[in-house]
Design an enzyme around this catalytic site. Structure first.
Site, short mmCIF file in Angstrom:
data_model
loop_
_atom_site.label_atom_id
_atom_site.label_comp_id
_atom_site.label_asym_id
_atom_site.label_seq_id
_atom_site.Cartn_x
_atom_site.Cartn_y
_atom_site.Cartn_z
N ARG A 128 37.74 57.46 30.74
CA ARG A 128 38.07 56.92 29.43
C ARG A 128 39.22 55.90 29.54
O ARG A 128 39.23 54.86 28.88
CB ARG A 128 38.46 58.03 28.48
CG ARG A 128 37.97 57.84 27.07
CD ARG A 128 36.60 58.42 26.82
NE ARG A 128 36.63 59.85 27.02
CZ ARG A 128 35.68 60.53 27.63
NH1 ARG A 128 34.64 59.90 28.13
NH2 ARG A 128 35.74 61.84 27.76
N ASP A 154 47.77 63.12 23.97
CA ASP A 154 46.92 63.19 25.16
C ASP A 154 46.27 61.85 25.46
O ASP A 154 46.10 61.01 24.58
CB ASP A 154 45.86 64.29 25.01
CG ASP A 154 44.79 63.94 24.00
OD1 ASP A 154 43.76 63.39 24.41
OD2 ASP A 154 44.99 64.21 22.80
N LEU A 155 45.92 61.69 26.71
CA LEU A 155 45.39 60.42 27.20
C LEU A 155 43.98 60.16 26.69
O LEU A 155 43.61 59.01 26.42
CB LEU A 155 45.39 60.41 28.73
CG LEU A 155 46.69 60.12 29.49
CD1 LEU A 155 47.30 58.80 29.06
CD2 LEU A 155 47.71 61.22 29.35
N ASP A 156 43.17 61.20 26.55
CA ASP A 156 41.79 61.03 26.11
C ASP A 156 41.75 60.47 24.70
O ASP A 156 41.07 59.48 24.42
CB ASP A 156 41.08 62.38 26.18
CG ASP A 156 39.63 62.25 26.65
OD1 ASP A 156 39.17 61.11 26.84
OD2 ASP A 156 38.97 63.29 26.80
N ASP A 157 42.47 61.12 23.77
CA ASP A 157 42.49 60.62 22.40
C ASP A 157 43.07 59.22 22.33
O ASP A 157 42.56 58.36 21.60
CB ASP A 157 43.33 61.57 21.52
CG ASP A 157 42.53 62.76 21.06
OD1 ASP A 157 41.91 62.68 19.99
OD2 ASP A 157 42.51 63.78 21.78
#
Length: 649
Positions: free
Chosen positions: A460, A381-384
Site C-alpha cells: 500500500r 497506522d501506515l495502511d490507513d
C-alpha cells in the site's frame, strides 16, 4: 456482432453498478463518513459480560439476553465456538463463551451447555486455554495466579536497551499489557456478585501445558520459561517502593493515552483492562478517567432488536477511505460528491500534533498519519494513511479539488516515508518492530507480540508513492520493491497479514507492482497472475479459508467464493494488465450473479485479519464496497476510461 453483445453486457453492468452505488450512498452518514460493523468471534461479547460482573455493575437483563442469543447462535456444530464463521472450535473462545452464558443464567444441564462442556473437556479443559483466558480465570479465582506467566510490573522501569522492553513490542501489546501488569501485580479478584464458578470445565489431570506453537524457537522458549519460573520465586521480594513507582508509571501511561470516549488504543482489550485497572486502584465510578474509559467500551456495542454483541474496535477511517475510492471509480456527480464529502470528513482526522509511540524509533519524524478508528492519536497506522492519501490525490486529479488536499497529502507522505523500516518494508504502526525473540516469552503464546513489516502494508505504501509520482528507481522505492519481491511465495502468491490471506496479499502486491510499471512481462507478476488464475473456483469467483493460516503452513486453502475475495482477485489482475483474461469476465459475472436485490452482496465468511491463527475479523463493509469497486474498474477498462483509476489501488 461481438461489439453489440459487449455493449449489451456493459449496459447490464451499468445497472448493477448503479444499484450498488445507490445502496452505499444510502449508508453514508450525514457528516460524510461511512462505518460498517466489525465483528470478531465469541470472545469479546463474552468478555463484556464478564467485565460487568467483574465490576459488579447493575444487572442489565435485556442486554444480557440479547448477547446470550448471539452467543448461542454462533455456537459451532462441534459444541464449541470458532474463531471465524464455520471454523473449528477454539478452546479459549469456548471457555469464555460458556462462562458468560452460565453467568447470565444458562443452565449447565441445557443441551447447548452440555455440548460445549464436553467439547472443552475433550481438548484438555480450561487449564489448557491461552494466556489471556487464563488471566481472566485467575481474576475470577478459577486458577491461581501461579498458572499465569509472570511479567513483573517493574519491567516498565527498565531502560530502553533492555532486551524485554515495552518499546520493542507492538502497539496493541503495549496498550493491553500495561494496565494488565497492574491487575497482575495487585492480584485483583473480580467481584462476581452472582458467585458463578466454572469448576466443571477443568479436568482432574494436571494441565499438560499449551500446545506447541510454530512461532516458538526451542532455545529461546526454554530460556524464557526458565526465566518465568525464576520470576515467580523472586516476585514476593520486590521492594514495595519500586512496585508502587511502577504501578504509578502504568497509571500515567494509560491516562496519557486514554483517548477520550474512543478508549485506550481504541481496541476493546486495552479499554476493558484500563477500566479494571482504575477500579483496582480505587478510582470511584464517577472519577473522570474511569468514567470515560468505561463509556468507551459501551460505544463498541452493536444492539439489534433480538441480538447484541461487542465489537473489538470500529473502522470508520478505513471504511470511509475505501468507499471513497469505490465511489471515485464509479464516477458521476452523485458518487463524486459523496466521495468529496467523505474526504472532507477525513481531512481533520489527520494527526498533526501528537508524537505517538512510533516516535520512540523515529523521533525526528513529524506526525501526519491517520488512525483506523475515529480517534487514536498515539497510534495512527501506515495502511490507513496510504489509502487516505491515495484517495485525496485521486480526488484532486478527478474532482478539481485543487490545493485543498495538498498539505494533508504532503504530511501523510512525509510521515509514511519516515516510518519505512531498514529492510525496505513497512509495519502497520511502528518502524523496525522486529524483535522476534520476544514471541518466545510465555506471555506471547499468541505469537503476535510484534508489528514487523508485511507485504500488504508495504504494498500500500509503494502504491501511494508511485501514484504520487515517485520515480521507480528512487532508492526508497527500490528498497521497498525489493522487500516486496523477496516476500513472494514459491507458488507466486504473497502472504496477507491483515486480510485473508494469500488472495489479499497477492492483490495488494500486484496493485503495487502495477503502479510502478511492472506487467505480466515481468516474471514475478506473471507468476502471481498464474497463481490467481489457477485458484479460481469453478463458479467463477474466488475464496480462501482462514485455515490458510494453519500452524503447519499448508498455504492457500480453498473455500467457497466470497464477494470480497473475488473483488480482490479481480482488482489484482486488472492492476497489472490482465483484465482481458477470460477469468476476469467470469469473476465479474459471478459478482453480478450474486448481487442481491438491494444492490449489495452478502458474506458470512471472515476475510479480515486480526492476528493470524488467533483472531479474525468480519468486516461488514468488505462485501459492499470492494465488489462495487471491481465492477466499476472493469467497466472503466472496457470503455478505456483510465483517468478514473488510481494507479496504486
Amino acid at each position: 456482432m461481438r461489439d453489440t453483445l459487449e455493449m449489451a453486457g456493459l449496459e447490464g453492468l451499468d445497472q448493477d453498478i448503479d444499484r450498488a452505488t445507490e445502496a452505499l450512498l444510502a449508508q453514508q452518514r450525514p457528516d460524510g463518513h461511512w462505518v460498517f460493523e466489525l465483528e470478531a468471534d465469541a470472545t469479546i461479547p463474552a468478555e463484556y459480560i464478564l467485565l460487568r460482573q467483574h465490576l459488579a455493575e447493575p444487572d442489565a437483563p435485556e442486554l444480557e439476553a440479547k448477547i446470550g442469543r448471539y452467543l448461542r447462535r454462533i455456537q459451532g456444530a462441534d459444541g464449541g465456538w470458532p474463531l471465524f464463521h464455520a471454523g473449528a472450535m477454539d478452546l479459549s473462545a469456548s471457555v469464555k463463551a460458556y462462562f458468560a452464558l452460565k453467568m447470565i443464567g444458562d443452565d449447565p444441564a441445557a443441551a447447548h451447555m452440555a455440548r460445549a462442556r464436553a467439547a472443552i473437556l475433550a481438548l484438555g479443559g480450561a487449564g489448557r486455554a491461552n494466556v489471556f483466558t487464563r488471566i481472566l480465570l485467575a481474576l475470577y479465582g478459577e486458577l491461581p495466579w501461579g498458572k499465569v506467566p509472570t511479567i513483573p510490573v517493574e519491567m516498565v522501569l527498565l531502560p530502553r536497551w533492555f532486551p524485554v522492553h515495552l518499546s520493542r513490542m507492538s502497539y496493541w501489546a503495549r496498550t493491553v499489557l500495561v494496565p494488565l501488569l497492574v491487575l497482575q501485580a495487585l492480584r485483583v479478584r473480580a467481584r462476581n456478585p452472582r458467585g458463578v464458578r466454572i469448576p466443571e470445565l477443568f479436568t482432574d489431570a494436571p494441565p499438560q501445558g499449551p500446545k506447541p506453537r510454530s512461532h516458538k524457537h526451542p532455545g529461546w522458549a526454554l530460556f524464557f520459561n526458565v526465566l518465568d519460573r525464576g520470576l515467580k520465586l523472586v516476585e514476593p521480594l520486590w521492594p514495595r517502593r519500586t512496585r508502587r513507582r511502577a504501578i504509578d508509571w502504568c497509571r500515567d501511561f494509560v491516562t496519557e493515552r486514554l483517548n477520550g470516549e474512543d478508549g485506550l488504543g481504541a481496541i476493546y482489550p486495552a479499554m476493558a483492562n484500563a477500566v479494571m485497572m482504575y477500579d483496582a486502584l480505587g478510582y470511584p465510578e464517577d472519577h473522570p478517567d474511569r468514567a470515560i474509559a468505561r463509556r468507551s467500551v459501551e460505544k463498541l456495542l452493536v444492539i439489534r432488536e433480538d441480538e447484541a454483541y461487542c465489537q473489538p474496535c470500529v473502522s470508520p477511517v478505513w471504511d470511509t477511505a475505501l468507499t471513497a475510492h469505490a465511489m471515485m471509480e464509479v464516477g458521476g456527480v452523485a458518487a463524486a460528491e459523496a466521495a468529496a464529502k467523505g474526504l472532507a470528513w477525513l481531512k481533520p482526522l489527520q494527526e498533526l500534533e501528537v508524537k505517538g509511540d512510533w516516535a520512540v524509533q523515529r523521533p525526528d519524524v513529524r506526525p501526519g498519519g491517520w488512525a483506523f478508528q475515529y480517534r487514536n492519536a498515539h497510534y495512527p497506522d501506515l495502511d490507513d494513511t496510504a489509502v487516505v492519501v491515495m484517495a485525496m490525490d485521486r480526488a484532486r486529479r478527478q474532482c478539481d479539488a485543487g490545493r485543498d488536499y495538498d498539505e494533508a497529502i504532503d504530511r501523510g507522505v512525509e510521515w509514511t516515508v519516515g516510518l519505512q523500516s531498514k529492510g525496505g518494508g513497512w509495519g502497520a504502526f511502528d518502524a523496525d518492530n522486529e524483535h522476534h525473540y520476544l514471541n518466545n516469552i510465555p506471555f506471547a503464546d499468541h505469537g503476535a507480540l510484534l508489528d514487523p513489516p508485511t507485504a500488504d502494508v508495504s504494498a500500500r505504501c509503494i502504491s501511494m508513492l508511485a501514484q504520487l509520482g515517485e520515480p521507480a528507481d528512487s532508492p526508497r522505492l527500490v528498497r521497498a520493491r525489493d522487500y516486496l519481491l523477496r516476500g513472494q511465495e514459491a507458488d507466486g502468491s504473497w502472504f496477507g497479514r491483515w486480510g485473508v490471506n494469500y488472495i489479499y496479499g497477492t492483490w495488494s502486491a500486484l496493485s503495487a507492482l502495477g503502479a510502478i510499471g511492472m506487467t505480466t512481462a515481468d516474471a514475478p507478476v506473471k507468476a502471481a497472475v498464474d497463481w490467481l488464475l489457477a485458484i479460481q473456483n469453478p463458479d467463477g469467483g474466488w475464496g480462501e479459508d482462514c485455515d490458510s493460516y494453519s500452524l503447519d503452513y499448508r498455504g492457500y486453502q480453498p473455500a467457497r467464493s466470497t464477494a470480497s475475495q473475488t473483488a480482490w482477485a479481480l482488482l489484482g489482475l486488472m492492476a497489472v494488465g490482465a483484465g482481458e483474461e477470460p477469468a476476469v469476465a467470469r469473476g465479474i459475472a459471478w459478482l453480478q450473479a450474486n448481487q442481491r436485490d438491494d444492490g449489495l452482496w452478502r458474506q458470512d465468511a471472515y476475510t479480515g485479519g486480526g492476528f493470524p491463527r488467533v483472531f479474525y475479523l468480519r468486516y461488514h463493509g468488505y462485501p459492499l464496497f470492494f465488489p462495487l469497486w471491481a465492477l466499476a474498474r472493469y467497466r472503466n477498462l472496457k470503455r478505456g476510461n483510465a483517468p478514473r483509476m488510481a494507479l496504486g489501488m
